[in-house]
Write an enzyme that holds these catalytic residues in place. Structure first.
Site, mmCIF file in Angstrom:
data_model
loop_
_atom_site.group_PDB
_atom_site.id
_atom_site.type_symbol
_atom_site.label_atom_id
_atom_site.label_comp_id
_atom_site.label_asym_id
_atom_site.label_seq_id
_atom_site.Cartn_x
_atom_site.Cartn_y
_atom_site.Cartn_z
ATOM 1 N N LYS A 80 0.915 -1.017 0.283
ATOM 2 C CA LYS A 80 0.082 0.137 -0.097
ATOM 3 C C LYS A 80 1.054 1.326 -0.202
ATOM 4 O O LYS A 80 1.760 1.610 0.694
ATOM 5 C CB LYS A 80 -0.470 0.021 1.652
ATOM 6 C CG LYS A 80 -2.140 0.842 1.240
ATOM 7 C CD LYS A 80 -3.077 1.012 2.339
ATOM 8 C CE LYS A 80 -2.613 2.152 4.042
ATOM 9 N NZ LYS A 80 -2.669 3.281 3.410
ATOM 10 N N ASP A 114 -12.891 15.044 -5.253
ATOM 11 C CA ASP A 114 -13.430 16.224 -5.824
ATOM 12 C C ASP A 114 -14.631 16.949 -7.139
ATOM 13 O O ASP A 114 -14.788 15.609 -6.701
ATOM 14 C CB ASP A 114 -11.538 16.284 -6.756
ATOM 15 C CG ASP A 114 -10.357 17.953 -6.840
ATOM 16 O OD1 ASP A 114 -11.851 18.910 -6.805
ATOM 17 O OD2 ASP A 114 -9.787 17.476 -6.104
ATOM 18 N N THR A 147 -12.776 5.740 9.978
ATOM 19 C CA THR A 147 -12.673 5.360 11.252
ATOM 20 C C THR A 147 -12.578 6.211 11.710
ATOM 21 O O THR A 147 -12.922 6.140 13.291
ATOM 22 C CB THR A 147 -12.158 3.789 11.153
ATOM 23 O OG1 THR A 147 -10.795 4.175 10.446
ATOM 24 C CG2 THR A 147 -13.083 3.163 10.194
ATOM 25 N N ASP A 157 -3.397 4.338 -1.998
ATOM 26 C CA ASP A 157 -4.826 4.824 -1.268
ATOM 27 C C ASP A 157 -4.458 6.399 -1.100
ATOM 28 O O ASP A 157 -4.018 6.920 -0.040
ATOM 29 C CB ASP A 157 -3.892 4.250 0.404
ATOM 30 C CG ASP A 157 -5.539 3.699 0.991
ATOM 31 O OD1 ASP A 157 -6.624 4.740 1.195
ATOM 32 O OD2 ASP A 157 -4.856 4.213 2.373
ATOM 33 N N ARG A 161 2.465 -0.988 10.883
ATOM 34 C CA ARG A 161 3.501 -1.003 11.864
ATOM 35 C C ARG A 161 3.849 -2.795 12.279
ATOM 36 O O ARG A 161 5.091 -3.278 12.837
ATOM 37 C CB ARG A 161 3.055 -0.797 13.220
ATOM 38 C CG ARG A 161 3.424 1.007 12.016
ATOM 39 C CD ARG A 161 2.588 1.831 13.376
ATOM 40 N NE ARG A 161 0.757 1.787 13.331
ATOM 41 C CZ ARG A 161 0.215 1.845 13.689
ATOM 42 N NH1 ARG A 161 0.422 3.298 14.942
ATOM 43 N NH2 ARG A 161 -1.415 1.932 13.640
ATOM 44 N N LYS A 173 -7.328 7.808 -1.461
ATOM 45 C CA LYS A 173 -8.591 8.501 -1.063
ATOM 46 C C LYS A 173 -9.150 9.551 -1.793
ATOM 47 O O LYS A 173 -9.097 10.860 -1.484
ATOM 48 C CB LYS A 173 -8.310 8.580 0.204
ATOM 49 C CG LYS A 173 -7.928 7.444 0.754
ATOM 50 C CD LYS A 173 -8.361 8.158 2.384
ATOM 51 C CE LYS A 173 -8.135 6.893 3.107
ATOM 52 N NZ LYS A 173 -6.937 6.833 3.081
#
Ligand code: C5P
Length: 246
Positions: A39, A71, A130, A66, A222, A68
């Site tokens: 990603k 617009d 989230t 990624d 991570r 997102k």
């Protein structure tokens, strides 16, 4: 391919949330084909641009871009066509950009792929971030329905627009799976292997739980990036998904 037939390795996406292109490419070469995808998010993309995506693909890695997009429809349509030309395997946009934005993006992406005989990436919508909770939804955005119902509503809107699926938190997988057909793609971050620290992820599931609940793809950052032996960490995650605890 039907989502239920995805192998564990194809389901696993490692988030390259790093501030160094060299380190990102080191992770790609360390993990290679033992993960399905990498990603590239805002941090890496802002620092190193599309070149980092090309280099990962050049190393044989598949990329989930990624960014997102959110617009006006014409702008997101053009950006989506560029994502196709870049050769990414998944890219995403905000469902809150609306039906017209998502539709135009999907059309432009399909057109770009057809014109150049390129493979069509999986196109996903982000519903409600989230980081937003029920209170913020109501007080700030003035959306009165429950978070879960809003997420399912936006997933239906994304489907109507011609997108393939959504990015969803672990809590949203089951309601989405109940509401949407099996081929609707669900990609889930916020998962933590049994052995890993939670970091700042609050509402977590293990990779195996997320897949059992109906997720097609899981994103892990991570716990893999920080592991002393990243390859071993990935192998453990794959074993968890396959139901073989080591
Ligand atoms: O390091 P960690 O496994 O928490 O990384 C998860 C990745 O998924 C990060 O790139 C993060 O931005 C992203 N993400 C998330 N939670 C969400 C949506 C996206 O952690 N709800």
């Amino acid at each position: 391919m039907r989502n239920a037939e995805l192998k564990a390795v194809d389901r696993l996406i490692v988030a390259l949330d790093l501030d160094s292109d060299k380190e990102a490419l080191r992770v790609v070469s360390e993990l290679g084909s033992s993960v399905g995808m990498f990603k590239v998010g805002h941090q890496l993309f802002t620092a190193f641009g599309p070149d980092i995506v090309r280099r990962i693909i050049g190393e044989g890695g598949r990329v989930f871009l990624d960014l997102k997009y959110h617009d006006i429809p014409a702008t997101v349509a053009k950006a989506s066509a560029e994502a196709v030309k870049l050769g990414v395997s998944i890219f995403n946009m905000h469902a809150l950009g609306g039906l017209e934005m998502m539709k135009r993006a999907a059309e432009a992406a399909r057109e770009a792929a057809a014109q150049r005989s390129l493979p069509m990436p999986v196109m996903l919508a982000v519903s409600i971030l989230t980081s937003m909770d029920q209170k913020a939804l109501k007080k700030e955005l003035k959306i009165n329905r429950s978070l879960r119902r809003e997420v399912v509503h936006l997933a239906r809107l994304a489907k109507r627009a011609g997108l393939d699926g959504v990015v969803a938190s672990p809590q949203e997988i089951k309601p989405l799976r109940r509401a949407m057909a099996e081929e609707f793609v669900i990609l889930t971050p916020g998962v933590r292997p049994i052995w890993a620290a939670k970091d700042d992820q609050k509402r977590i599931m293990t990779p195996a739980e997320a897949v059992a609940a109906g997720a097609d793809y899981i994103v892990i950052g991570r716990p893999v990036l920080r592991a002393a032996d990243r390859k071993a960490a990935v192998v453990k995650v794959l074993q968890e998904i396959e139901g073989r605890q080591s």
